[in-house]
Motif scaffolding. Sequence first.
Motif, PDB file in Angstrom:
ATOM      1  N   TYR A 135       0.799  -1.233   0.000  1.00 24.16           N
ATOM      2  CA  TYR A 135       0.000   0.000   0.000  1.00 24.16           C
ATOM      3  C   TYR A 135       0.831   1.283   0.000  1.00 24.16           C
ATOM      4  O   TYR A 135       0.269   2.373   0.031  1.00 24.16           O
ATOM      5  CB  TYR A 135      -0.907   0.021   1.234  1.00 24.16           C
ATOM      6  CG  TYR A 135      -1.848  -1.156   1.322  1.00 24.16           C
ATOM      7  CD1 TYR A 135      -2.954  -1.249   0.484  1.00 24.16           C
ATOM      8  CD2 TYR A 135      -1.635  -2.166   2.248  1.00 24.16           C
ATOM      9  CE1 TYR A 135      -3.829  -2.326   0.561  1.00 24.16           C
ATOM     10  CE2 TYR A 135      -2.502  -3.249   2.339  1.00 24.16           C
ATOM     11  CZ  TYR A 135      -3.593  -3.318   1.493  1.00 24.16           C
ATOM     12  OH  TYR A 135      -4.441  -4.390   1.579  1.00 24.16           O
ATOM     13  N   THR A 136       2.157   1.172   0.002  1.00 20.85           N
ATOM     14  CA  THR A 136       2.989   2.360   0.167  1.00 20.85           C
ATOM     15  C   THR A 136       2.711   3.426  -0.886  1.00 20.85           C
ATOM     16  O   THR A 136       2.488   4.601  -0.557  1.00 20.85           O
ATOM     17  CB  THR A 136       4.484   1.974   0.133  1.00 20.85           C
ATOM     18  OG1 THR A 136       4.760   1.072   1.200  1.00 20.85           O
ATOM     19  CG2 THR A 136       5.366   3.207   0.265  1.00 20.85           C
ATOM     20  N   GLN A 137       2.720   3.060  -2.154  1.00 20.47           N
ATOM     21  CA  GLN A 137       2.501   4.040  -3.214  1.00 20.47           C
ATOM     22  C   GLN A 137       1.099   4.643  -3.122  1.00 20.47           C
ATOM     23  O   GLN A 137       0.926   5.849  -3.300  1.00 20.47           O
ATOM     24  CB  GLN A 137       2.713   3.398  -4.588  1.00 20.47           C
ATOM     25  CG  GLN A 137       2.618   4.401  -5.730  1.00 20.47           C
ATOM     26  CD  GLN A 137       3.190   3.874  -7.034  1.00 20.47           C
ATOM     27  OE1 GLN A 137       3.995   2.950  -7.035  1.00 20.47           O
ATOM     28  NE2 GLN A 137       2.800   4.470  -8.131  1.00 20.47           N
ATOM     29  N   GLN A 138       0.114   3.820  -2.809  1.00 23.02           N
ATOM     30  CA  GLN A 138      -1.263   4.299  -2.677  1.00 23.02           C
ATOM     31  C   GLN A 138      -1.397   5.324  -1.556  1.00 23.02           C
ATOM     32  O   GLN A 138      -2.001   6.388  -1.736  1.00 23.02           O
ATOM     33  CB  GLN A 138      -2.186   3.109  -2.407  1.00 23.02           C
ATOM     34  CG  GLN A 138      -3.601   3.481  -2.013  1.00 23.02           C
ATOM     35  CD  GLN A 138      -4.380   2.276  -1.478  1.00 23.02           C
ATOM     36  OE1 GLN A 138      -4.147   1.145  -1.901  1.00 23.02           O
ATOM     37  NE2 GLN A 138      -5.277   2.527  -0.550  1.00 23.02           N
ATOM     38  N   ILE A 139      -0.805   5.034  -0.395  1.00 26.59           N
ATOM     39  CA  ILE A 139      -0.917   5.940   0.746  1.00 26.59           C
ATOM     40  C   ILE A 139      -0.114   7.216   0.510  1.00 26.59           C
ATOM     41  O   ILE A 139      -0.561   8.323   0.845  1.00 26.59           O
ATOM     42  CB  ILE A 139      -0.468   5.243   2.047  1.00 26.59           C
ATOM     43  CG1 ILE A 139      -1.345   4.023   2.335  1.00 26.59           C
ATOM     44  CG2 ILE A 139      -0.509   6.212   3.222  1.00 26.59           C
ATOM     45  CD1 ILE A 139      -2.812   4.321   2.488  1.00 26.59           C
ATOM     46  N   LEU A 140       1.074   7.093  -0.079  1.00 28.13           N
ATOM     47  CA  LEU A 140       1.868   8.279  -0.382  1.00 28.13           C
ATOM     48  C   LEU A 140       1.135   9.176  -1.368  1.00 28.13           C
ATOM     49  O   LEU A 140       1.127  10.404  -1.231  1.00 28.13           O
ATOM     50  CB  LEU A 140       3.235   7.889  -0.936  1.00 28.13           C
ATOM     51  CG  LEU A 140       4.175   9.036  -1.307  1.00 28.13           C
ATOM     52  CD1 LEU A 140       4.415   9.957  -0.120  1.00 28.13           C
ATOM     53  CD2 LEU A 140       5.489   8.499  -1.829  1.00 28.13           C
ATOM     54  N   ASP A 141       0.489   8.587  -2.352  1.00 30.04           N
ATOM     55  CA  ASP A 141      -0.283   9.360  -3.322  1.00 30.04           C
ATOM     56  C   ASP A 141      -1.477  10.034  -2.659  1.00 30.04           C
ATOM     57  O   ASP A 141      -1.861  11.146  -3.022  1.00 30.04           O
ATOM     58  CB  ASP A 141      -0.749   8.445  -4.458  1.00 30.04           C
ATOM     59  CG  ASP A 141      -1.141   9.219  -5.703  1.00 30.04           C
ATOM     60  OD1 ASP A 141      -0.496  10.250  -5.986  1.00 30.04           O
ATOM     61  OD2 ASP A 141      -2.096   8.814  -6.381  1.00 30.04           O
TER      62      ASP A 141
END
Length: 197
Positions: A112-118
Amino acid sequence: MLPAGVMLGATQLPLLASLGVAKVQVIRKLKVAIFSTGDELQPIGQPLQPGQIYDTNRFAVHLILSQLGCEVIDLGIFRDTPNALRAAFQQADSQADVMISSGGVSVGEANYTQQILDELGQVNFGKLAIKPGKPFVFGKSSNAQGEQEVSTTGHQGSHVFSSYSQGNCFIVLERERGSVAVGERVKIEPFNALLRS
């Protein structure tokens, strides 16, 4: 005698002392928050359960940052859930200048890192053509949206040199503007080189 930006250590400080220099103006250490994500991760030194691996990436990053002279804020291991990762980003964002996380950027359903950072900021790019390596995401969080933050140094009387000596800029307020609340936008004018020296 020493160029700006050099790290002061056991060879530089005696040189300054030999010139009678007792104090120098320095830049504070960069604060870097680090954390790992992954239900399979176990802290080093703890027994491994089936399917677990040691969290060696965070350990390695901590060592490298320490050697670079950074102030490391180690937040530990977070679970592979959106809420846990969101809390990790927010905690790191509130405490550090930079955050480095390990895990959660591949293409699995628990990454989920990219999703949460976005969601919390912006993703600048998501892949690097390097080997050995793993998937990579780089972006900015939304704390202050990349803008500078400023705070008063205290009482601003013309005779208060302690306040002047702690500052690095003027806060420029409109003539008709009253008191300024926390979070309001203001203009600043950085001190020029003569006032900084």
